[in-house]
Design a protein around this motif. Structure first.
Motif, PDB file in Angstrom:
ATOM      1  N   SER A   5      32.765  60.829  34.386  1.00 45.35           N
ATOM      2  CA  SER A   5      31.631  60.767  35.305  1.00 45.35           C
ATOM      3  C   SER A   5      31.628  59.429  36.029  1.00 45.35           C
ATOM      4  CB  SER A   5      30.307  60.931  34.547  1.00 45.35           C
ATOM      5  OG  SER A   5      30.219  62.202  33.952  1.00 45.35           O
ATOM      6  N   ALA A   6      31.224  59.460  37.313  1.00 43.32           N
ATOM      7  CA  ALA A   6      31.119  58.245  38.122  1.00 43.32           C
ATOM      8  C   ALA A   6      29.650  57.838  38.215  1.00 43.32           C
ATOM      9  CB  ALA A   6      31.688  58.484  39.514  1.00 43.32           C
ATOM     10  N   VAL A   7      29.360  56.604  37.811  1.00 48.34           N
ATOM     11  CA  VAL A   7      27.976  56.129  37.746  1.00 48.34           C
ATOM     12  C   VAL A   7      27.856  54.784  38.459  1.00 48.34           C
ATOM     13  CG1 VAL A   7      26.053  55.513  36.226  1.00 48.34           C
ATOM     14  CG2 VAL A   7      27.706  57.259  35.501  1.00 48.34           C
ATOM     15  N   ALA A   8      26.818  54.646  39.276  1.00 45.96           N
ATOM     16  CA  ALA A   8      26.505  53.352  39.898  1.00 45.96           C
ATOM     17  C   ALA A   8      25.264  52.780  39.220  1.00 45.96           C
ATOM     18  CB  ALA A   8      26.261  53.510  41.398  1.00 45.96           C
ATOM     19  N   VAL A   9      25.314  51.504  38.908  1.00 47.15           N
ATOM     20  CA  VAL A   9      24.157  50.785  38.373  1.00 47.15           C
ATOM     21  C   VAL A   9      23.630  49.882  39.483  1.00 47.15           C
ATOM     22  CG1 VAL A   9      23.336  49.146  36.650  1.00 47.15           C
ATOM     23  CG2 VAL A   9      25.070  50.844  36.029  1.00 47.15           C
ATOM     24  N   ASP A  52      16.006  54.329  33.432  1.00 44.52           N
ATOM     25  CA  ASP A  52      15.940  53.638  32.146  1.00 44.52           C
ATOM     26  C   ASP A  52      17.062  54.196  31.280  1.00 44.52           C
ATOM     27  OD1 ASP A  52      14.819  53.472  29.169  1.00 44.52           O
ATOM     28  OD2 ASP A  52      13.778  51.948  30.366  1.00 44.52           O
ATOM     29  N   LEU A  53      17.534  53.381  30.347  1.00 46.64           N
ATOM     30  CA  LEU A  53      18.566  53.885  29.443  1.00 46.64           C
ATOM     31  C   LEU A  53      18.085  55.077  28.633  1.00 46.64           C
ATOM     32  CD1 LEU A  53      20.419  50.766  27.994  1.00 46.64           C
ATOM     33  CD2 LEU A  53      21.253  52.466  29.623  1.00 46.64           C
ATOM     34  N   ALA A  54      16.769  55.171  28.424  1.00 45.26           N
ATOM     35  CA  ALA A  54      16.230  56.312  27.685  1.00 45.26           C
ATOM     36  C   ALA A  54      16.458  57.621  28.433  1.00 45.26           C
ATOM     37  CB  ALA A  54      14.736  56.111  27.431  1.00 45.26           C
ATOM     38  N   ASP A  55      16.682  57.543  29.744  1.00 44.05           N
ATOM     39  CA  ASP A  55      16.940  58.753  30.532  1.00 44.05           C
ATOM     40  C   ASP A  55      18.381  59.229  30.410  1.00 44.05           C
ATOM     41  OD1 ASP A  55      14.333  58.514  31.511  1.00 44.05           O
ATOM     42  OD2 ASP A  55      14.984  57.336  33.260  1.00 44.05           O
ATOM     43  N   VAL A  56      19.254  58.357  29.944  1.00 44.01           N
ATOM     44  CA  VAL A  56      20.683  58.669  29.900  1.00 44.01           C
ATOM     45  C   VAL A  56      20.975  59.535  28.673  1.00 44.01           C
ATOM     46  CG1 VAL A  56      23.014  57.709  29.815  1.00 44.01           C
ATOM     47  CG2 VAL A  56      21.203  56.486  31.039  1.00 44.01           C
ATOM     48  N   PRO A  57      21.612  60.690  28.852  1.00 43.12           N
ATOM     49  CA  PRO A  57      21.922  61.533  27.688  1.00 43.12           C
ATOM     50  C   PRO A  57      22.807  60.802  26.682  1.00 43.12           C
ATOM     51  CG  PRO A  57      22.275  62.735  29.756  1.00 43.12           C
ATOM     52  CD  PRO A  57      22.047  61.298  30.124  1.00 43.12           C
ATOM     53  N   ALA A  58      22.598  61.067  25.437  1.00 44.83           N
ATOM     54  CA  ALA A  58      23.353  60.382  24.386  1.00 44.83           C
ATOM     55  C   ALA A  58      24.838  60.704  24.459  1.00 44.83           C
ATOM     56  CB  ALA A  58      22.791  60.764  23.017  1.00 44.83           C
ATOM     57  N   ASP A  59      25.160  61.882  24.999  1.00 42.61           N
ATOM     58  CA  ASP A  59      26.571  62.283  25.045  1.00 42.61           C
ATOM     59  C   ASP A  59      27.217  61.976  26.393  1.00 42.61           C
ATOM     60  OD1 ASP A  59      25.190  64.098  26.561  1.00 42.61           O
ATOM     61  OD2 ASP A  59      26.106  65.884  25.677  1.00 42.61           O
ATOM     62  N   VAL A  60      26.614  61.099  27.169  1.00 42.03           N
ATOM     63  CA  VAL A  60      27.213  60.743  28.454  1.00 42.03           C
ATOM     64  C   VAL A  60      28.551  60.050  28.225  1.00 42.03           C
ATOM     65  CG1 VAL A  60      26.211  58.439  28.653  1.00 42.03           C
ATOM     66  CG2 VAL A  60      26.732  59.733  30.726  1.00 42.03           C
ATOM     67  N   GLY A  61      29.454  60.216  29.181  1.00 39.61           N
ATOM     68  CA  GLY A  61      30.718  59.517  29.087  1.00 39.61           C
ATOM     69  C   GLY A  61      31.855  60.429  28.690  1.00 39.61           C
ATOM     70  N   PRO A  62      33.057  59.908  28.820  1.00 40.99           N
ATOM     71  CA  PRO A  62      33.325  58.563  29.334  1.00 40.99           C
ATOM     72  C   PRO A  62      32.982  58.461  30.816  1.00 40.99           C
ATOM     73  CG  PRO A  62      35.365  59.780  29.015  1.00 40.99           C
ATOM     74  CD  PRO A  62      34.286  60.638  28.459  1.00 40.99           C
ATOM     75  N   THR A  63      32.762  57.211  31.274  1.00 43.60           N
ATOM     76  CA  THR A  63      32.329  56.999  32.649  1.00 43.60           C
ATOM     77  C   THR A  63      33.158  55.915  33.331  1.00 43.60           C
ATOM     78  OG1 THR A  63      30.694  55.338  32.009  1.00 43.60           O
ATOM     79  CG2 THR A  63      29.934  57.621  32.130  1.00 43.60           C
ATOM     80  N   VAL A  64      33.158  56.016  34.659  1.00 42.77           N
ATOM     81  CA  VAL A  64      33.586  54.917  35.523  1.00 42.77           C
ATOM     82  C   VAL A  64      32.314  54.359  36.131  1.00 42.77           C
ATOM     83  CG1 VAL A  64      34.956  54.218  37.510  1.00 42.77           C
ATOM     84  CG2 VAL A  64      35.763  56.059  36.025  1.00 42.77           C
ATOM     85  N   VAL A  65      32.076  53.066  35.980  1.00 39.03           N
ATOM     86  CA  VAL A  65      30.806  52.459  36.381  1.00 39.03           C
ATOM     87  C   VAL A  65      31.053  51.355  37.392  1.00 39.03           C
ATOM     88  CG1 VAL A  65      28.754  51.228  35.569  1.00 39.03           C
ATOM     89  CG2 VAL A  65      29.810  52.965  34.120  1.00 39.03           C
ATOM     90  N   THR A  66      30.172  51.270  38.379  1.00 40.12           N
ATOM     91  CA  THR A  66      30.196  50.134  39.293  1.00 40.12           C
ATOM     92  C   THR A  66      28.807  49.541  39.385  1.00 40.12           C
ATOM     93  OG1 THR A  66      30.909  49.376  41.491  1.00 40.12           O
ATOM     94  CG2 THR A  66      29.715  51.474  41.403  1.00 40.12           C
ATOM     95  N   LEU A  67      28.728  48.265  39.754  1.00 41.93           N
ATOM     96  CA  LEU A  67      27.459  47.542  39.867  1.00 41.93           C
ATOM     97  C   LEU A  67      27.264  47.081  41.297  1.00 41.93           C
ATOM     98  CD1 LEU A  67      28.070  44.976  36.968  1.00 41.93           C
ATOM     99  CD2 LEU A  67      27.172  47.284  36.714  1.00 41.93           C
ATOM    100  N   GLY A  68      26.013  47.051  41.744  1.00 39.59           N
ATOM    101  CA  GLY A  68      25.764  46.499  43.069  1.00 39.59           C
ATOM    102  C   GLY A  68      24.356  46.789  43.533  1.00 39.59           C
TER     103      GLY A  68
END
Length: 331
Positions: free
Chosen positions: A48-52, A6-22
């Motif tokens: 940070s590298a993040v997959a959604v 959930d977005l509530a789990d994501v720290p407020a200070d996350v980023g910058p990020t590289v994000v991919t979807l799949g």
């Protein structure tokens, strides 16, 4: 690797990020190659590298009767994603309500405000938002408006992403569809080539007919809700490993060589399709209600109907010896 649901789990200070979807079903070699490169690029920038990704698979929500069998469950999918070097995975619950977001709403909520994406990595066939109305051009336009770049990943083929002797796959791209086709044909070796590892089944061991025990080959029977696409009927060589006890306690045990039978047991006029594993030379194992994984290495033969129990026993002894040979080369 951080695992967020959930977005509530994501720290407020996350980023910058590289994000991919799949969906990353199976996390095959094409997925892994892209994700490893993405993680390395993000690390070089200090990002940070993040997959959604989503659960359940969107097709299971929109067209459940047409949804393909899943290659991996969430637990294995997350473990495989972690192995690529990602910093985090955002595993979002997928529902009809979630699907009603416009492309703009999805991107702004999750990629921009939630993950502070600076780069979004997508394939040319990306679709997102209500009725899949968002495509690559939509993502590029949204990137311009919200301050992120879009990196397009072209299809990865064996010639691009695997060793030279993988070229038997021709120019076909690595894909979950390719894995499913191989498994439907019982070709777990081809499936392993595309996945980069043996295909895995995960499930709880349940009581069966005890016929194997009576014949001297006690088997661990997987529950009908076992996770992972079940390949074509036949006898397979594989590895069994207990991963969790009945009380939920995780265990880390060594893998054990196994002869795996998939089918309805036609010699005894069976009806229900089952996955049964005989651990070689072990009659002392008590796996009932425990969770196990089966990694399938090779198919030995199709399922056969035998005219007598003695004929079946002769074949079972031959199968066990063949399993020994196959797994000795795989160990």
């Amino acid at each position: 690797m951080h695992r967020w649901s959930d977005l509530a789990d994501v720290p407020a200070d996350v980023g910058p990020t590289v994000v991919t979807l799949g969906n990353f079903d199976g996390v095959h070699r094409g997925h892994a190659n892209v994700l490893r490169r993405m993680a390395a690029d993000a690390r070089a920038r200090g990002w940070s590298a993040v997959a959604v990704t989503f659960t359940p698979h969107p097709l299971q929500v929109h067209r459940p009767d047409d949804a393909p069998p899943l290659l991996t469950g969430d637990e294995d999918r997350l473990d495989l994603l972690e192995a690529t070097g990602l910093d985090a995975v955002l595993l979002l619950p997928y529902s009809l309500q979630f699907a009603r977001q416009s492309p703009e709403e999805f991107v702004r909520t999750y990629l921009v405000d939630g993950l502070h994406a600076r780069t979004v990595v997508v394939g040319r066939d990306v679709r997102f938002g209500w009725q899949n109305s968002g495509d690559l051009s939509t993502m590029v336009d949204l990137g311009r408006r919200h301050g992120f770049d879009v990196e397009v990943i072209d299809d990865i083929t064996p010639d691009d992403g695997g060793p030279a002797d993988d070229a038997s796959g021709g120019a076909r791209r690595w894909s979950s569809t390719w894995v499913r086709e191989a498994l439907a044909a019982g070709d777990v070796e081809q499936a392993s080539l595309v996945l980069g590892r043996p295909h895995r089944l995960r499930g709880i061991v349940v009581h069966g007919d005890a016929r194997g025990r009576e014949l001297g080959f006690p088997t661990a029977n997987l529950a009908q809700d076992a996770v992972g696409m079940v390949p074509a009927d036949g006898v397979y060589a594989g590895w069994l490993r207990r991963t969790r006890r009945a009380d939920g306690t995780p265990v880390d045990e060594v893998r054990l060589p196994a002869a795996v039978s998939i089918g309805t047991n036609p010699t005894f006029d069976g009806v229900q399709r089952r996955v049964e594993a005989y651990v070689l030379d072990r009659t002392d194992l008590d796996l009932y209600d425990d969770e196990v994984v089966l990694d399938l290495v090779a198919r030995l033969r199709p399922t056969l109907r035998f005219s007598s129990v003695d004929e079946l026993l002769d074949q079972m002894h031959a199968d066990v010896e063949r399993v020994r040979e196959v797994l000795a080369a795989d160990d």
